[in-house]
Design a protein around this motif. Sequence first.
Motif, PDB file in Angstrom:
ATOM      1  N   ALA A   1     -11.648  12.846   8.270  1.00 25.91           N
ATOM      2  CA  ALA A   1     -10.767  12.374   7.133  1.00 25.91           C
ATOM      3  C   ALA A   1     -11.055  11.384   6.186  1.00 25.91           C
ATOM      4  CB  ALA A   1      -9.785  11.911   8.555  1.00 25.91           C
ATOM      5  N   ASN A   2     -10.293  11.970   5.440  1.00 26.41           N
ATOM      6  CA  ASN A   2      -9.963  11.061   3.994  1.00 26.41           C
ATOM      7  C   ASN A   2      -8.755  10.741   3.387  1.00 26.41           C
ATOM      8  OD1 ASN A   2     -11.110   9.568   1.668  1.00 26.41           O
ATOM      9  ND2 ASN A   2     -11.065  11.480   0.477  1.00 26.41           N
ATOM     10  N   GLN A   3      -8.277   9.707   3.381  1.00 28.70           N
ATOM     11  CA  GLN A   3      -6.828   9.622   2.920  1.00 28.70           C
ATOM     12  C   GLN A   3      -7.496   8.380   1.803  1.00 28.70           C
ATOM     13  OE1 GLN A   3      -4.352   7.875   6.275  1.00 28.70           O
ATOM     14  NE2 GLN A   3      -6.645   6.910   6.893  1.00 28.70           N
ATOM     15  N   GLU A   4      -6.160   9.043   0.998  1.00 27.55           N
ATOM     16  CA  GLU A   4      -6.506   8.015  -0.307  1.00 27.55           C
ATOM     17  C   GLU A   4      -5.440   7.344  -0.826  1.00 27.55           C
ATOM     18  OE1 GLU A   4      -7.429  10.477  -4.692  1.00 27.55           O
ATOM     19  OE2 GLU A   4      -4.860   9.871  -4.447  1.00 27.55           O
ATOM     20  N   ALA A   5      -5.307   6.094  -1.318  1.00 24.34           N
ATOM     21  CA  ALA A   5      -4.175   5.255  -1.197  1.00 24.34           C
ATOM     22  C   ALA A   5      -4.433   4.133  -2.418  1.00 24.34           C
ATOM     23  CB  ALA A   5      -4.315   4.412  -0.081  1.00 24.34           C
ATOM     24  N   CYS A   6      -2.953   3.608  -3.207  1.00 24.56           N
ATOM     25  CA  CYS A   6      -3.109   2.930  -3.942  1.00 24.56           C
ATOM     26  C   CYS A   6      -1.978   1.561  -3.902  1.00 24.56           C
ATOM     27  CB  CYS A   6      -2.476   3.472  -5.244  1.00 24.56           C
ATOM     28  SG  CYS A   6      -1.074   4.255  -5.147  1.00 24.56           S
TER      29      CYS A   6
ATOM     30  N   TRP B   1       0.554  -1.652  -0.351  1.00 26.67           N
ATOM     31  CA  TRP B   1      -0.027   0.266   0.306  1.00 26.67           C
ATOM     32  C   TRP B   1       0.585   1.185  -0.093  1.00 26.67           C
ATOM     33  CZ3 TRP B   1      -5.195   0.868  -1.409  1.00 26.67           C
ATOM     34  CH2 TRP B   1      -5.806  -0.901  -0.335  1.00 26.67           C
ATOM     35  N   VAL B   2       0.573   2.079  -0.596  1.00 28.70           N
ATOM     36  CA  VAL B   2       0.906   3.161  -0.508  1.00 28.70           C
ATOM     37  C   VAL B   2       0.061   4.384  -0.716  1.00 28.70           C
ATOM     38  CG1 VAL B   2       2.035   5.359  -1.879  1.00 28.70           C
ATOM     39  CG2 VAL B   2       2.809   3.071  -2.770  1.00 28.70           C
ATOM     40  N   PHE B   3       0.444   5.898   0.594  1.00 33.10           N
ATOM     41  CA  PHE B   3      -0.985   6.986   0.413  1.00 33.10           C
ATOM     42  C   PHE B   3      -0.612   7.395  -0.306  1.00 33.10           C
ATOM     43  CE2 PHE B   3      -0.682   4.145   5.083  1.00 33.10           C
ATOM     44  CZ  PHE B   3      -1.910   4.093   5.058  1.00 33.10           C
ATOM     45  N   THR B   4      -1.143   8.121  -0.761  1.00 36.82           N
ATOM     46  CA  THR B   4      -0.983   9.426  -2.165  1.00 36.82           C
ATOM     47  C   THR B   4      -1.906  10.482  -0.925  1.00 36.82           C
ATOM     48  OG1 THR B   4      -2.650   8.862  -3.246  1.00 36.82           O
ATOM     49  CG2 THR B   4      -0.852   7.739  -3.969  1.00 36.82           C
ATOM     50  N   LYS B   5      -2.480  10.689  -0.474  1.00 39.63           N
ATOM     51  CA  LYS B   5      -3.414  12.048  -0.273  1.00 39.63           C
ATOM     52  C   LYS B   5      -4.107  11.924   0.916  1.00 39.63           C
ATOM     53  CE  LYS B   5      -4.127  13.622  -4.726  1.00 39.63           C
ATOM     54  NZ  LYS B   5      -4.480  14.027  -5.732  1.00 39.63           N
ATOM     55  N   SER B   6      -3.924  12.843   2.328  1.00 43.60           N
ATOM     56  CA  SER B   6      -5.160  12.837   3.246  1.00 43.60           C
ATOM     57  C   SER B   6      -5.222  14.081   3.470  1.00 43.60           C
ATOM     58  CB  SER B   6      -4.013  12.555   4.278  1.00 43.60           C
ATOM     59  OG  SER B   6      -3.169  10.886   4.845  1.00 43.60           O
ATOM     60  N   LYS B   7      -6.551  14.243   3.967  1.00 42.65           N
ATOM     61  CA  LYS B   7      -7.293  15.534   3.903  1.00 42.65           C
ATOM     62  C   LYS B   7      -8.067  15.238   5.361  1.00 42.65           C
ATOM     63  CE  LYS B   7      -9.242  19.296   1.677  1.00 42.65           C
ATOM     64  NZ  LYS B   7      -9.988  19.946   0.200  1.00 42.65           N
TER      65      LYS B   7
ATOM     66  N   HIS C   1     -10.537   5.399  -1.662  1.00 37.85           N
ATOM     67  CA  HIS C   1     -10.646   6.123  -0.265  1.00 37.85           C
ATOM     68  C   HIS C   1     -11.477   5.823   0.811  1.00 37.85           C
ATOM     69  CE1 HIS C   1     -10.683   8.238  -4.921  1.00 37.85           C
ATOM     70  NE2 HIS C   1      -9.745   9.575  -3.350  1.00 37.85           N
ATOM     71  N   ILE C   2     -10.496   6.655   2.104  1.00 36.73           N
ATOM     72  CA  ILE C   2     -10.772   5.869   2.916  1.00 36.73           C
ATOM     73  C   ILE C   2     -11.383   7.064   3.873  1.00 36.73           C
ATOM     74  CG2 ILE C   2     -10.262   3.932   5.302  1.00 36.73           C
ATOM     75  CD1 ILE C   2      -8.346   4.333   1.941  1.00 36.73           C
ATOM     76  N   ASN C   3     -12.338   6.492   4.740  1.00 34.21           N
ATOM     77  CA  ASN C   3     -12.930   8.060   5.899  1.00 34.21           C
ATOM     78  C   ASN C   3     -12.646   6.806   7.081  1.00 34.21           C
ATOM     79  OD1 ASN C   3     -15.755   9.808   4.637  1.00 34.21           O
ATOM     80  ND2 ASN C   3     -13.777   9.095   3.879  1.00 34.21           N
TER      81      ASN C   3
END
Length: 260
Positions: free
Chosen positions: A126-131, A76-82, A110-112
Amino acid sequence: MHFFTNIGILSVMENETLSQELIFTQERNISSAFIDSSVKMGIAQSVLMVQDNLTECFAKLGCDGIVYREKYNAFWVFTKSKLSFKRRPDWREKIEASTFPIDNAGFKAHINTILRDKNGETLITANQEACVLDLEKHRPVKLTNLNYPKENFPTPVFEEPFEKFDSDFSEADFKYEQIIRAQHIDMSHHMNNIEYIKLALNVFTDDFLLAHEVKSLEVHYTGESKEGQTLRIFSKTEENTTLVVIKESERSVFEMKIEF
């Protein structure tokens, strides 16, 4: 007529049950490891808790990094977090943290996460984007080919879109530089995500951070960096918003927008 209505009701109830199965909830204690000088959960530590709760959620769902490395030779790689902050919890406060996937977008997920106090009041969302990348070639792996949820996602608690940041930074915006040391490195042998955030927050003084409460934070992990490389940190502020970019040579590896 009643037969079809009942079937419809059962279908909705079944979908709700399946959605609930994707939600991982646990009580978290705000220990001294998660606080900053304000004696509240720190800004970087807030992202750490959100990210940590995600890894435990994925472990529950059987799709964490350990499974992917062993079964798919991928990671897994986290690309963005808000994150949106209503209140940062205090030291020794017990909170409830819930994390769940909200989609399966092919190559991105996307994971909340929502953190609540003992009264059920929302503290942080929070919301996180991962691939997922292939371990050897570092190429994206399609989520539909992996053991990852494909449907019946819970209702999102954070739907605000990720932004595109201004990348026009000059030498006048340069703040300081940092050589990457061994304790900045994570299990992938690259710079740890949270360490980037700490470096970005260092553009502020401690007095400033004590006097200003964070409202929102968005971070983009735009590249990889390794031990021994030198990172240069740039920032610029307009009213209550600060943009930070971290570069390795001329290459951007991290971006952050923080609003107070």
